[in-house]
Design a protein around this motif. Structure first.
Motif, PDB file in Angstrom:
ATOM      1  N   THR A1791     177.439 -30.150  79.088  1.00 22.92           N
ATOM      2  CA  THR A1791     177.649 -28.921  78.319  1.00 22.92           C
ATOM      3  C   THR A1791     177.629 -29.254  76.840  1.00 22.92           C
ATOM      4  OG1 THR A1791     180.044 -29.228  78.481  1.00 22.92           O
ATOM      5  CG2 THR A1791     178.996 -27.842  80.161  1.00 22.92           C
ATOM      6  N   MET A1792     177.227 -28.287  76.046  1.00 23.88           N
ATOM      7  CA  MET A1792     177.030 -28.545  74.625  1.00 23.88           C
ATOM      8  C   MET A1792     178.344 -28.874  73.912  1.00 23.88           C
ATOM      9  SD  MET A1792     173.887 -28.451  74.078  1.00 23.88           S
ATOM     10  CE  MET A1792     172.668 -28.265  75.362  1.00 23.88           C
ATOM     11  N   ASP A1793     179.438 -28.323  74.405  1.00 26.01           N
ATOM     12  CA  ASP A1793     180.706 -28.569  73.710  1.00 26.01           C
ATOM     13  C   ASP A1793     181.269 -29.946  74.000  1.00 26.01           C
ATOM     14  OD1 ASP A1793     181.159 -28.133  76.329  1.00 26.01           O
ATOM     15  OD2 ASP A1793     182.650 -26.534  76.084  1.00 26.01           O
ATOM     16  N   SER A1794     180.670 -30.679  74.949  1.00 24.32           N
ATOM     17  CA  SER A1794     181.159 -32.026  75.271  1.00 24.32           C
ATOM     18  C   SER A1794     180.399 -33.115  74.536  1.00 24.32           C
ATOM     19  CB  SER A1794     181.046 -32.258  76.783  1.00 24.32           C
ATOM     20  OG  SER A1794     179.686 -32.232  77.176  1.00 24.32           O
ATOM     21  N   ILE A1795     179.442 -32.755  73.692  1.00 25.05           N
ATOM     22  CA  ILE A1795     178.599 -33.753  73.011  1.00 25.05           C
ATOM     23  C   ILE A1795     179.254 -34.114  71.682  1.00 25.05           C
ATOM     24  CG2 ILE A1795     176.358 -34.131  71.929  1.00 25.05           C
ATOM     25  CD1 ILE A1795     175.167 -32.332  74.075  1.00 25.05           C
ATOM     26  N   HIS A1796     179.352 -35.437  71.449  1.00 25.49           N
ATOM     27  CA  HIS A1796     179.946 -35.954  70.219  1.00 25.49           C
ATOM     28  C   HIS A1796     178.843 -36.509  69.323  1.00 25.49           C
ATOM     29  CE1 HIS A1796     182.577 -38.047  67.443  1.00 25.49           C
ATOM     30  NE2 HIS A1796     181.964 -39.194  67.733  1.00 25.49           N
ATOM     31  N   ILE A1797     178.905 -36.184  68.059  1.00 20.58           N
ATOM     32  CA  ILE A1797     177.897 -36.647  67.088  1.00 20.58           C
ATOM     33  C   ILE A1797     178.433 -37.897  66.394  1.00 20.58           C
ATOM     34  CG2 ILE A1797     176.567 -36.042  65.044  1.00 20.58           C
ATOM     35  CD1 ILE A1797     176.859 -33.139  65.803  1.00 20.58           C
ATOM     36  N   PRO A1798     177.768 -39.053  66.550  1.00 20.94           N
ATOM     37  CA  PRO A1798     178.261 -40.274  65.908  1.00 20.94           C
ATOM     38  C   PRO A1798     178.089 -40.221  64.389  1.00 20.94           C
ATOM     39  CG  PRO A1798     176.153 -40.683  66.967  1.00 20.94           C
ATOM     40  CD  PRO A1798     176.552 -39.295  67.351  1.00 20.94           C
ATOM     41  N   ALA A1799     178.925 -40.992  63.722  1.00 20.74           N
ATOM     42  CA  ALA A1799     178.892 -40.989  62.255  1.00 20.74           C
ATOM     43  C   ALA A1799     177.656 -41.684  61.697  1.00 20.74           C
ATOM     44  CB  ALA A1799     180.159 -41.670  61.714  1.00 20.74           C
ATOM     45  N   CYS A1800     177.029 -42.549  62.511  1.00 27.72           N
ATOM     46  CA  CYS A1800     175.875 -43.294  62.007  1.00 27.72           C
ATOM     47  C   CYS A1800     174.685 -42.392  61.718  1.00 27.72           C
ATOM     48  CB  CYS A1800     175.466 -44.383  63.011  1.00 27.72           C
ATOM     49  SG  CYS A1800     175.000 -43.735  64.633  1.00 27.72           S
ATOM     50  N   LEU A1801     174.689 -41.168  62.209  1.00 28.21           N
ATOM     51  CA  LEU A1801     173.577 -40.263  61.958  1.00 28.21           C
ATOM     52  C   LEU A1801     173.662 -39.583  60.595  1.00 28.21           C
ATOM     53  CD1 LEU A1801     173.148 -38.533  65.434  1.00 28.21           C
ATOM     54  CD2 LEU A1801     171.811 -40.381  64.461  1.00 28.21           C
ATOM     55  N   ASN A1802     174.832 -39.681  59.929  1.00 31.55           N
ATOM     56  CA  ASN A1802     175.016 -39.085  58.587  1.00 31.55           C
ATOM     57  C   ASN A1802     174.745 -37.579  58.608  1.00 31.55           C
ATOM     58  OD1 ASN A1802     175.603 -41.630  57.464  1.00 31.55           O
ATOM     59  ND2 ASN A1802     173.401 -42.063  57.250  1.00 31.55           N
ATOM     60  N   LEU A1803     175.341 -36.903  59.584  1.00 35.02           N
ATOM     61  CA  LEU A1803     175.172 -35.457  59.719  1.00 35.02           C
ATOM     62  C   LEU A1803     176.476 -34.735  59.409  1.00 35.02           C
ATOM     63  CD1 LEU A1803     173.033 -35.342  62.995  1.00 35.02           C
ATOM     64  CD2 LEU A1803     172.231 -35.246  60.639  1.00 35.02           C
ATOM     65  N   GLU A1804     177.178 -35.173  58.363  1.00 35.25           N
ATOM     66  CA  GLU A1804     178.463 -34.554  58.029  1.00 35.25           C
ATOM     67  C   GLU A1804     178.301 -33.104  57.595  1.00 35.25           C
ATOM     68  OE1 GLU A1804     177.329 -37.303  56.741  1.00 35.25           O
ATOM     69  OE2 GLU A1804     178.604 -38.929  57.553  1.00 35.25           O
ATOM     70  N   PHE A1805     177.115 -32.712  57.154  1.00 32.62           N
ATOM     71  CA  PHE A1805     176.935 -31.344  56.670  1.00 32.62           C
ATOM     72  C   PHE A1805     176.818 -30.343  57.829  1.00 32.62           C
ATOM     73  CE2 PHE A1805     172.946 -33.640  56.879  1.00 32.62           C
ATOM     74  CZ  PHE A1805     172.171 -32.828  57.684  1.00 32.62           C
ATOM     75  N   LEU A1806     176.755 -30.811  59.064  1.00 34.48           N
ATOM     76  CA  LEU A1806     176.740 -29.915  60.215  1.00 34.48           C
ATOM     77  C   LEU A1806     178.166 -29.507  60.552  1.00 34.48           C
ATOM     78  CD1 LEU A1806     174.108 -31.573  62.589  1.00 34.48           C
ATOM     79  CD2 LEU A1806     173.801 -29.636  61.056  1.00 34.48           C
ATOM     80  N   ASN A1807     178.409 -28.225  60.716  1.00 36.82           N
ATOM     81  CA  ASN A1807     179.743 -27.700  61.025  1.00 36.82           C
ATOM     82  C   ASN A1807     179.768 -27.222  62.465  1.00 36.82           C
ATOM     83  OD1 ASN A1807     180.553 -28.052  58.314  1.00 36.82           O
ATOM     84  ND2 ASN A1807     179.585 -26.095  57.770  1.00 36.82           N
ATOM     85  N   GLU A1808     180.802 -27.677  63.182  1.00 35.74           N
ATOM     86  CA  GLU A1808     180.961 -27.229  64.557  1.00 35.74           C
ATOM     87  C   GLU A1808     181.518 -25.804  64.564  1.00 35.74           C
ATOM     88  OE1 GLU A1808     183.412 -29.975  66.571  1.00 35.74           O
ATOM     89  OE2 GLU A1808     181.886 -31.552  66.684  1.00 35.74           O
ATOM     90  N   VAL A1809     180.913 -24.944  65.336  1.00 32.24           N
ATOM     91  CA  VAL A1809     181.300 -23.531  65.415  1.00 32.24           C
ATOM     92  C   VAL A1809     182.220 -23.363  66.622  1.00 32.24           C
ATOM     93  CG1 VAL A1809     180.468 -21.188  65.656  1.00 32.24           C
ATOM     94  CG2 VAL A1809     179.121 -22.865  64.383  1.00 32.24           C
TER      95      VAL A1809
END
Length: 1809
Positions: A1791-1809
């Protein structure tokens, strides 16, 4: 054992050389040899110690390289070529550095694109001899050594030189194609049809003989791509223009132009058929069998166009050619004196000649018959004789054609010229071979002179190579004597040689051919290469390297001068037409310098003064020297073409002609040079593998193979001069390899005898043991049989005694039992009689007692009933009296006012209380109370009015009114009964029709069942008759359907591949254009130019809900204005058409409904007429009721709004709710009172009717009065007060109630009749459909009976498939419509629910905040909300998102995370854009993602890991778009949580298609990378590496090196390396989460490539077609199958793709002798084509003498058995073929809510809704 004799070659006058056997040993001093030839023994004298040539062992016959033969001499070479050509159909053979090509006179399928790719990149000795191998060797040496190359193709006319040169150029054009869009390789190939048209002609030896020599230089750049070409021509045979021998033709262009003379654009040429022109018809037949001149002419014109020759220039060329034909037909008339001639002014052909060339008619007519003589003092004009005029005309025609030929060559060179710098070139020389005819003239002399020069260059090159080989291997160099033809060349070209004397004689004013011949006799009579014929004074003989040639001197001077009169040239210079072709060439020739250029081989015009110095011989010698300089500066490669017979018969070998050409072309000289030294050469590794059987066991302990080889040779060959040890090879003298083969065969023979002796002894011992065991077994069985027979006799005797005893005992027992049964029967009868008598007496007594009992009981009951009846009568009378008294009291009490007050006291109190509270709470409710009071007063007034009317009516009518009312009631009753009866009749009719329909349906079903049974019986009979055929047909049909599906999918994916290739090419061109257009400084791009313009082919967002047609059209217009997306436009047009069809369908359904309603109305008009007034009254009442209800609702709404306002101001919400509750209670009580009033009115009406109608009426209305209680009925029956009945107008209300009941019944009846009619219509439609289906089935059944059994089965299957398809279509369409409706409703409800939930939350929040106000400050904490599986980003961060997530992402960064994480992140971003309904954002994100993926793949186009990573992510993104699209078909495996993550607003179906196409492109790139890695390993691992050690033997290889010889080389791979590489591929794909189905398809493709490459090499290599190779192949394939099973990939179909290779390996191991073996091969090799099977059998090579070759007869048997196969003509498999890929839907369990985004991708500008 048969005796073996030494086999030798002896001369034969017919076959040149013949095989014989030596029957007696030869000893020195013997004068004769005893030979056996064809079973005849005869002696042959030995003269001059010239012993016959020895034959090679059979194992060496048929070798690819002639230098591999142990005995190198002429008969061995001839026999080897003959065996290869006739038995194996191999036309190419190596002879050292020379490729010998024999013309098969038949088109062979060995020059296709697949063969070119098979030879590309291969070493020259690795594959079978081929022209492509020579071309590849030249190309490879050019790239490796950076040195120019030349391919010299020579041979006599008809040997195939032109075809060989053409195939070599095609190879270079394919392998070294141009890197740009100039298509220079196509232009190089396009020059061939032009040069063949203007330079080739039919001769007695060849239908397409080149009558000129040419040298084509193909230029390459630094990357070795073709950038241009250049052509030089030599010695065009101009005499053919004006003269052709018998059965020959002029140049092809003349006949092609005549064949196209009927075309409109060629009308002005005034041409007819070729037979009408003298220059084209001298040879007789003007056509060539199998050649279409018109078609060839069209190809020539296309080639001109491709090379840039304008249409006007083409017309000019054709005009010049036509003018030559007309010039040949000019009639020249001789005058009487014989010294002058004339031409008629009306000569049509001369007019056409002058018109086409644009010259003056009078001048041309004059100067054709006259010539000008110029002296020092004056000029004379002299007439010419007829022969002189004809010669002048012919010279003019030859000159015009030669100049035209030169211009065309010059233009071809311009078209092939390039401005780029040439890095290197490969030259292809197609030049005439050595020629000798009965009459040899100047042309043959020049040709043979050129061949002398080429042979000298060839000899020196061969000698040089031999010397280099010896020096490289450090072998002592000994001078080899070889034929040097320099004296012959000096005879021709040296000072005062033949050419010098010829030029000198040409300068003499009155020089003749006889004078020149005499000078030759005087000057060169002492030369050994010059001879004078005995019987001629005008001929001379030159001893060439190939043969003696006698030349006739007549015509030498004229041809060398090439005289054309200057006056005629001047006329041509003034030509108006064709000046660019003829005049220009003439002017250029007159002003040419001594420098040799591209046109140096063209004979110049005859001009005064200095031009006379340059004769044809001088020009030819100069151009030949230039050619030799070019060839000496390059690395030459030689192709010698051999003509096998003069009759042009396919695969017919004439030994005499072959030997003559072999001697002439220098092949035998090469053999002689090789045989003079050490012709046989073996690498140490190969020698050790081949002859290790000759090594002693103790020597094998040494690990140094070189030392072992030395010790073995020193022990076996005693003469040290017979061999030499080089650095990497062993060199042998001629015959030594044959000696070693004999020793090896003897060793094997001795070992075989030992094995046979041992095996035979063992077999005899086994046979003896078997006989002994059989004897003992027989004895044992015999003794056992006798003993069993004795025991059987004893057992039978004992059994007889037992039988007798038992029989006697049974007979006595039966007699006793019979007597006993008789006694028992008598006793039973007697006793029964006595018992029955006693029983009957007891029964009679019992019955009498029962009668008495019943009579006494009846009398007692009657007495009791009489007493009880009397008591009941008394009780009833008393109770009736008491009840009357109580009733009277109740009536009095009911009339009193106190009772009414008690009833109304509660109501008045509640109303007063409610009014008081309403007035106290809010004065605004006054309006409501006034309206209520108004309504109450209205009702009161109506009641009073009704009372008054009733009273007036009663006073005026009296009893008549009641009677009228009674009549009305009776009328209503009769109508009701009639309605009931009609309803009953309709119900009966409906039931009856239903029964009839059911019966009919049952009959039809029964009939259908019978038909089905008959059909099943027929099908069973048919199946029993042709079960096997049906199975085969069905299997074939399934295979065909699958094949068609695969082909369709393959075509689509090839289109995708082509699209990606074109897109890549477009990007490259755009980059090049950018580089070209860049100038110093900064160039700003236009601000309105989008960065996504290159991706305009992506579709825009299409919403899932499309409205009507106008909305669709508006959407199309908007999409046009926005992006001009044709895909969306077409799909919207399709949607508009669908909506239009739906609208028409709904219109037809509406019309049908209206027709049905009209039918119903016409059926019952009377019923409608009777209902109209009642319906109008009912409608009026209903409208009034609705008005009242609407007013009440409006009051309630106003009150609610006021309450809300007051609640917001005064914060008192409870008062409003209390008020509403009280109002509801009041309404409920009011309803209760109304019901009570209605009940009372109904009772009154019923009582009145009962009183007036009597008992009958009462009985009729009892069901209606049964609704009342028993007490009410009694009161009504006994009430007789009429005033009471008329009180308050109850009678009118009762009447209204009856009307309402009647209306209700009518409505029910109408509804039932309507349902009945609809059901009847539906059943009728079903019956009609069944009728039609039955008719169709009967028709098909009748048609089926007329067909054959096989056709019946096939027809039945087709019908069943059609029926199932229609059912599926109908059900799928219904389901789709239902799904669409449900989706729309679901989306609508969800939207409403969202809106309401939001309003409720806002209202609750505001109310809660107002209610719970706190006096102290408290911190408010936000609750943690659940992550909804959406990621939000700002529009300006999109580029950063694509860069971090796509462009700069490395697969290693995501090690240990969820596979396909980028795909999940991208989908979550897409889902948020869908959630906020931002179609622009979705479009931009998807387009940027696709472009980013393409950019990454373009950058890493050779990185398997990166390509696999993005293939898995693209597929996962595609699966996510399907899984969460909202389509039910993709949501079957979703959880409830996953269903919440579906897209809500957008339908991304078209983007799914784009992603699918992108996945196909990535998959194809992945396969390309994997194939590029595996392909270099395959041949070495599968065919050359010894997986089973010691199994393969090595044969002599000649000069050509093979990769199999390099045991420890860098290019050798083993099977383990291939498996390791595939393990690596599998691990990478599994780690990156690629779908298992795609992994299976990847390895299926790779295994097909392994199969294709291996099989292609097997089909092109003679050295690997052996039994041991078959064993190695089967072992390697089993290893690969084991790997597949270990990786669980055996279901991929990879093994099935290897089936051709498996069958080829089995074919190599099968026996190949008898017809049974042929049948076994044909039944086994089903995956191999006939051509492949025959090719393998032809290539099969025994590795030792104990194996036998495959006979030609066996191969012919195979071909005869396989001739019915419809196999493709292609020999090789297309290893570049790619199976169509399938991407099956594979939903994710995450499920989409169980996916974790690692810090190595440098995607801090993405906000979880």
């Amino acid at each position: 054992m048969a005796l073996t004799y030494t086999r030798v070659w002896i001369p034969d006058p017919d076959e040149v050389w013949r095989s014989a056997e030596l029957t007696k040993d030869y000893k020195e001093g013997d004068k004769s040899l005893q030979l056996r030839l064809e079973d005849d023994t005869y002696p042959i004298d030995v003269q001059g110690n010239q012993l016959p040539f020895l034959r090679n062992p059979d194992i060496l016959v048929g070798e690819n390289d002639l230098t591999a033969l142990s005995y190198l001499h002429e008969p061995a070479v001839l026999h080897n070529l003959k065996v290869r050509f006739l038995e194996s159909n191999h036309i190419y053979t190596y002879c050292g550095i020379v490729l010998v090509a024999i013309n098969p006179y038949e088109q062979l399928p060995i020059y296709g694109q697949d063969v070119i790719y098979a030879y590309s990149g291969q070493n020259m000795g690795d594959m079978d001899p081929h022209i492509f191998a020579v071309a590849e060797e030249a190309y490879k040496q050019m790239a490796r050594d950076e040195k120019n190359q030349s391919i010299i193709v020579s041979g006599e006319s008809g040997a195939g030189k032109t075809v060989s040169a053409k195939y070599a150029m095609r190879y270079f054009a394919t392998v070294g194609g141009s890197a740009s869009d100039t298509n220079i390789e196509e232009k190089v190939l396009a020059s061939s049809p032009i040069m063949e048209a203007i330079g080739n002609a039919k001769t007695t030896r060849n239908d397409n003989s080149s009558r000129f020599g040419k040298y084509i230089q193909i230029g390459f750049d630094k990357r070795y791509h073709i950038i241009g070409a250049n052509m030089r021509t030599y010695l065009l045979e101009k005499s053919r223009v004006v003269f052709q021998a018998d059965d020959e033709r002029n140049y092809h262009i003349f006949y092609q132009l005549c064949a196209a003379a009927s075309l409109p654009e060629f009308k002005e040429l005034a041409l007819t058929c070729a037979e009408d022109f003298f220059y084209a018809s001298q040879g007789g037949d003007t056509s060539i069998e199998g050649v279409d001149d018109a078609e060839d002419f069209e190809k020539t014109r296309q080639a001109f166009t491709l090379l840039g020759v304008r249409e006007s220039h083409q017309i000019s060329i054709f005009k010049i050619i036509a003018s030559i034909l007309h010039l040949g037909n000019v009639e020249i008339q001789s005058e009487r004196d014989g010294d002058s001639c004339s031409i008629s002014p009306e000569d049509e052909h001369l007019n056409n000649f002058c018109r086409l060339l644009g010259v003056e008619h009078n001048q041309m007519e004059h100067w054709l018959c006259h010539r000008k003589l110029v002296t020092t003092s004056e000029t004379y004009v002299k007439t010419m004789s007829l022969q002189q005029v004809v010669n002048a005309r012919n010279a003019l025609a030859k000159h015009i054609y030669a100049q035209l030929f030169g211009w065309i060559v010059e233009h071809i060179n311009k078209a092939l010229h390039t401005s780029l710098k040439q890095h290197s070139f490969i030259g292809v020389l197609d030049i005439y071979g050595f020629e000798t005819f009965e009459v040899n003239s100047f042309e043959q002399f020049c040709i043979n002179y050129a061949n002398e020069k080429l042979q000298q260059q060839f000899n020196s090159h061969v000698f040089k190579l031999e010397q280099e080989e010896y020096m490289k291997e450090q072998i002592p160099w000994t001078l080899i004597d070889f034929y040097d033809n320099q004296p012959c060349i000096d005879l021709i070209e040296a000072k005062l040689g033949i050419l010098d004397l010829l030029d000198e004689e040409c300068k003499v004013p009155k020089g003749t051919d006889q004078n020149w011949a005499q000078k030759l006799y005087d000057r060169h009579s002492g030369s050994q290469h010059f001879q004078k014929p005995r019987m001629s004074n005008t001929a001379f003989i030159v001893v060439h390297f190939a043969d003696k040639v006698e030349y006739l001197s007549d015509g030498f001077l004229e041809k060398n001068r090439d005289t054309v009169y200057e006056e005629q040239i001047n006329i041509l210079k003034a030509s108006k037409v064709g000046a660019s072709e003829v005049g220009t060439r003439a002017r250029m020739s007159t002003s040419s310098s001594s420098k040799i250029n591209i046109r140096s081989s063209r004979p110049p015009l005859k001009a005064p003064n200095k031009e006379h110095k340059k004769t044809v011989g001088h020009q030819f010698r100069t151009s030949l020297h230039l050619l030799m300089e070019t060839l000496n500066a390059t690395t030459p490669h030689y192709v010698r073409c051999i003509k096998p017979n003069d009759k042009k018969l396919p695969f017919h070998f004439d030994p005499k002609r072959a030997v003559q050409q072999l001697r002439a072309c220098g092949v035998l000289e090469t053999i002689r040079i090789s045989a003079a030294g050490y012709p046989s050469r073996w690498a140490y590794h190969d020698f050790f593998n081949r002859y290790r059987v000759l090594v002693k066991k103790r020597e094998l302990a040494n690990t140094d193979k070189k030392a072992i080889c030395k010790s073995v040779l020193e022990s076996l060959i005693k003469d040290p001069d017979k061999f030499q040890f080089g650095r990497t090879k062993i060199f042998f003298r001629a015959g030594q390899v044959a000696y070693l083969e004999k020793l090896r065969a003897d060793k094997f023979r001795a070992a075989t005898i030992m094995i046979q002796k041992t095996v035979r002894g063992w077999l005899q011992r086994v046979k003896y043991r078997r006989l002994k065991w059989a004897t003992l077994t027989l004895q044992r069985y015999c003794r056992g049989y006798l003993a069993r027979r004795l025991a059987e006799h004893l057992r039978r005797t004992h059994a007889a005694v037992v039988f007798q005893k038992q029989y006697r005992m049974r007979r006595a027992r039966l007699a006793y039992q019979r007597l006993r049964r008789a006694a028992l029967v008598i006793q039973a009868l007697v006793r029964g009689t006595f018992v029955r008598r006693i029983y009957h007496q007891v029964l009679r007594e019992h019955k009498a007692t029962i009668i008495q009992k019943h009579v006494r009981g009846w009398m007692a009951r009657r007495r009791f009933q009489q007493l009880r009846g009397a008591a009941i009568v008394i009780q009833c009378a008393f109770r009736r009296l008491k009840a009357k008294r109580e009733l009277k009291a109740l009536k009095i009490e009911a009339r009193s006012a106190e009772h009414l007050k008690r009833l109304n006291v509660g109501m008045e109190n509640k109303v007063v209380q409610l009014q008081r509270k309403i007035d106290d709470q809010n004065k605004e409710f006054k309006t409501l109370s006034e309206q209520l009071s108004a309504v109450t007063s209205t009702y009161t007034m109506e009641v009073e009015k009704l009372k008054k009317e009733l009273g007036h009516y009663q006073q005026s009518q009296g009893e008549d009114g009641s009677l009228r009312l009674q009549e009305e009631v009776e009328t209503l009753r009769t109508e009701l009964e009639r309605a009931h009866s009609e309803r009953k009749i309709l119900e009966d009719a409906h039931t009856r029709e239903n029964d009839e329909l059911r019966q009919r349906v049952a009959d039809l079903e029964q009939e259908n069942a019978l038909l089905k049974e008959e059909k099943e019986q027929l099908n069973n009979q048919i199946l029993c008759q042709s079960k096997d055929e049906f199975a085969q047909n069905s299997v074939k049909e399934n295979l065909l359907m699958k094949k068609e599906l695969e082909e369709e999918r393959s075509r689509y994916q090839n289109l995708v591949k082509e699209y990606s290739r074109l897109e890549q090419r477009y990007d490259n061109l755009r980059d090049e254009m950018t580089i070209i257009k860049q100038t110093p400084g900064h160039r700003r791009n236009p601000s309105n130019q989008s960065s996504l313009e290159s991706d305009s082919n992506y579709p825009s967002i299409s919403t899932s809900e499309v409205g009507d047609t106008e909305d669709a059209l508006q959407q199309v217009e908007v999409s046009k204005k926005a992006a001009m997306d044709m895909t969306v436009f077409l799909k919207l047009q399709k949607r508009v058409r669908e909506l239009e069809q739906e609208r028409k369908k709904m219109q037809t359904q509406l019309e049908k409904r209206e027709q049905q309603d009209s039918k119903k109305c016409s059926r019952s008009p009377q019923l409608k007429g009777s209902k109209l007034p009642k319906c109008s009254q009912r409608q009026e009442l209903e409208s009034e009721n609705k008005k009242l209800k609407n007013e009440l609702n409006e009051l309630r709404k106003a009150m609610a709004d006021q309450a809300t306002q007051s609640d917001s101001t005064h914060s008192s919400p409870d008062s409003y709710s209390l008020l509403l509750n009280q109002l509801k209670l009041a309404n409920e009580e009011l309803e209760v009172r109304k019901e009570e009033v209605l009940i009372l009115r109904t009772q009154i009406v019923s009582a009145d009717q009962r009183r007036l109608a009597g008992k009958s009426t009462v009985t009729r209305w009892q069901p209606w009065l049964g609704l009342l209680g028993g007490d009410s009925r009694q009161q009504i029956c006994k009430t007789e007060d009429w005033g009471y009945l008329n009180e308050d107008g109850e009678l009118g209300l009762a009447y209204q109630g009856l009307k309402q009941v009647a209306r209700l019944l009518e409505a029910q009846l109408q509804a039932q009749s309507r349902e009945h009619e609809e059901e009847v219509e539906h059943l009728k439609a079903q019956v009609e459909a069944l009728k039609e289906e039955m008719d169709k089935q009967q028709q098909t059944f009748c048609q089926t009976l007329l067909l054959s059994p096989e056709a019946q089965v096939e027809f039945g299957v087709q019908q069943e498939i059609t029926r199932l398809t229609n059912e599926n279509l109908v059900s799928s369409r219904d389901l789709k419509e239902l799904v669409e409706k449900l989706e729309k409703n679901e989306k609508k409800l969800k939207k409403q629910l969202k809106i309401y939930m939001k309003k409720v939350q806002d209202l609750e929040g505001s109310v809660g905040l107002k209610r719970h106000e706190l006096n102290r400050q408290v911190t408010v904490q936000r609750k943690e909300k659940d992550f909804q599986g959406m990621l939000e980003y700002h529009k300006e961060d999109e580029a950063l998102l694509i860069r971090n997530l796509v462009t700069d992402l490395k697969p290693q960064m995501l090690a240990g995370t969820v596979p396909c994480l980028p795909a999940y992140i991208l989908y979550m971003c897409i889902r948020h854009a869908d959630y906020i309904n931002d179609d622009v954002k979705v479009h931009s994100l998807l387009t940027s993602t696709i472009n980013g993926i393409k950019k990454v793949l373009k950058k890493h186009n050779e990185n398997f890991e990166m390509t696999s990573f993005w293939l898995s992510n693209t597929c996962r993104l595609l699966h996510c778009l399907k899984q969460y699209s909202g389509d039910e078909g993709f949501m079957t495996q979703n959880t409830t949580k996953q269903n919440e993550h579906c897209l809500k607003n957008f339908d991304l179906t078209e983007y799914r298609q784009v992603l699918s196409d992108l996945s196909i492109q990535i998959y194809q790139q992945l396969i390309k990378i994997a194939e590029g890695v595996l392909q270099p390993m395959i041949v070495s691992a599968m065919l050359e590496n010894e997986s089973i050690q010691g199994l393969s033997g090595v044969k002599p290889t000649g000069y050509r090196k093979r990769t199999s010889s390099m045991a420890d080389g860098d290019n050798s791979y083993c099977l383990e390396a291939v498996i390791r590489q595939m393990n690596s591929f599998h691990t990478v794909m599994c780690d990156q989460g690629l779908d298992p189905e795609i992994i299976l398809q990847v390895f299926k493709q790779l295994f097909y490539m392994i199969n294709a490459v291996t099989l292609n090499n097997l089909l092109l290599r003679k050295d690997v077609c052996s039994w041991s190779t078959g064993m190695q192949l089967r072992y390697n394939i089993s290893q690969l199958e084991e790997w597949l099973r270990g990786r669980n990939l055996h279901q991929s179909g990879a093994v099935q793709t290897m089936e051709p290779l498996i069958q080829a390996a089995q074919l190599l191991q099968l026996k190949k002798k008898t017809p049974e073996d042929a049948e076994a091969i044909c039944s086994l090799c089903t995956s191999l084509s006939t051509q492949q099977i025959v090719k393998i059998l032809n290539l099969y090579t025994p590795l030792n003498e104990f194996e036998e070759r495959v006979t030609v007869a066996f191969i012919r048997t195979i071909q005869a058995q396989l001739q019915e196969r419809n196999d493709p003509q292609q020999l090789l498999l297309d290893f570049k073929h790619m199976f169509p890929v399938l991407f099956p839907f594979n939903p994710s369990s995450l499920t989409m809510d169980s996916i974790h985004i690692p810090a190595c991708l440098n995607l801090e500008f993405l906000n979880e809704v």
